[in-house]
Design a protein around this motif. Sequence first.
Motif, mmCIF file in Angstrom:
data_model
loop_
_atom_site.group_PDB
_atom_site.id
_atom_site.type_symbol
_atom_site.label_atom_id
_atom_site.label_comp_id
_atom_site.label_asym_id
_atom_site.label_seq_id
_atom_site.Cartn_x
_atom_site.Cartn_y
_atom_site.Cartn_z
ATOM 1 N N ARG A 131 50.534 52.539 32.925
ATOM 2 C CA ARG A 131 50.615 51.121 32.588
ATOM 3 C C ARG A 131 49.418 50.381 33.153
ATOM 4 O O ARG A 131 48.941 50.678 34.249
ATOM 5 N N GLU A 132 48.970 49.393 32.385
ATOM 6 C CA GLU A 132 47.858 48.582 32.879
ATOM 7 C C GLU A 132 48.365 47.623 33.946
ATOM 8 O O GLU A 132 49.449 47.068 33.819
ATOM 9 N N ARG A 133 47.579 47.443 34.977
ATOM 10 C CA ARG A 133 47.953 46.502 36.029
ATOM 11 C C ARG A 133 47.677 45.087 35.557
ATOM 12 O O ARG A 133 46.721 44.824 34.841
ATOM 13 N N ALA A 134 48.537 44.178 35.973
ATOM 14 C CA ALA A 134 48.353 42.776 35.602
ATOM 15 C C ALA A 134 47.158 42.204 36.350
ATOM 16 O O ALA A 134 46.923 42.516 37.518
ATOM 17 N N SER A 135 46.422 41.351 35.665
ATOM 18 C CA SER A 135 45.269 40.728 36.296
ATOM 19 C C SER A 135 45.747 39.619 37.241
ATOM 20 O O SER A 135 46.908 39.213 37.234
ATOM 21 N N ALA A 136 44.824 39.117 38.042
ATOM 22 C CA ALA A 136 45.159 38.059 38.989
ATOM 23 C C ALA A 136 45.601 36.801 38.251
ATOM 24 O O ALA A 136 46.510 36.090 38.700
ATOM 25 N N GLY A 137 44.996 36.518 37.117
ATOM 26 C CA GLY A 137 45.385 35.345 36.333
ATOM 27 C C GLY A 137 46.790 35.477 35.771
ATOM 28 O O GLY A 137 47.538 34.498 35.725
ATOM 29 N N GLN A 138 47.154 36.682 35.335
ATOM 30 C CA GLN A 138 48.504 36.889 34.817
ATOM 31 C C GLN A 138 49.546 36.751 35.917
ATOM 32 O O GLN A 138 50.605 36.152 35.716
ATOM 33 N N ILE A 139 49.248 37.284 37.091
ATOM 34 C CA ILE A 139 50.177 37.168 38.217
ATOM 35 C C ILE A 139 50.329 35.706 38.631
ATOM 36 O O ILE A 139 51.440 35.220 38.862
ATOM 37 N N ALA A 140 49.206 34.983 38.701
ATOM 38 C CA ALA A 140 49.261 33.561 39.060
ATOM 39 C C ALA A 140 50.040 32.772 38.003
ATOM 40 O O ALA A 140 50.807 31.865 38.337
ATOM 41 N N GLY A 141 49.857 33.107 36.734
ATOM 42 C CA GLY A 141 50.588 32.423 35.673
ATOM 43 C C GLY A 141 52.077 32.663 35.759
ATOM 44 O O GLY A 141 52.880 31.751 35.529
ATOM 45 N N ARG A 142 52.473 33.888 36.101
ATOM 46 C CA ARG A 142 53.900 34.198 36.253
ATOM 47 C C ARG A 142 54.498 33.421 37.415
ATOM 48 O O ARG A 142 55.609 32.889 37.326
ATOM 49 N N TRP A 143 53.777 33.366 38.529
ATOM 50 C CA TRP A 143 54.253 32.611 39.694
ATOM 51 C C TRP A 143 54.362 31.125 39.361
ATOM 52 O O TRP A 143 55.321 30.460 39.749
ATOM 53 N N LEU A 144 53.366 30.597 38.651
ATOM 54 C CA LEU A 144 53.383 29.181 38.297
ATOM 55 C C LEU A 144 54.534 28.871 37.340
ATOM 56 O O LEU A 144 55.203 27.840 37.479
ATOM 57 N N MET A 145 54.795 29.770 36.405
ATOM 58 C CA MET A 145 55.906 29.561 35.475
ATOM 59 C C MET A 145 57.247 29.602 36.223
ATOM 60 O O MET A 145 58.114 28.754 35.998
ATOM 61 N N GLY A 146 57.405 30.532 37.119
ATOM 62 C CA GLY A 146 58.632 30.617 37.911
ATOM 63 C C GLY A 146 58.823 29.402 38.794
ATOM 64 O O GLY A 146 59.925 28.862 38.908
#
Length: 79
Positions: free
Chosen positions: A28-43
């Motif tokens: 599996r591809e690892r999530a980028s820093a932007g994707q992780i930050a976006g998930r945290w911001l959405m949560g």
Amino acid sequence: MFRRREPVPFAFIAEADNFRSNVTPPPRERASAGQIAGRWLMGLTLVAGLAGSLILGMPALSQDPSPAHTQHSEASDGR
């Protein structure tokens, strides 16, 4: 007119459980820093929205034992 059908051997289904593939799926591809930050911001946005609606809705849900203003009708004044 109608013929009896011969039973179909389903041995291949029983053998499918024993089949193992030697091909491994790609990693599996690892999530980028932007994707992780976006998930945290959405949560964080969802949690803040739920907490805000609860805080703003609490006065409407509370029961006031003594109303500050009572209404009187003119008919009850005895005129």
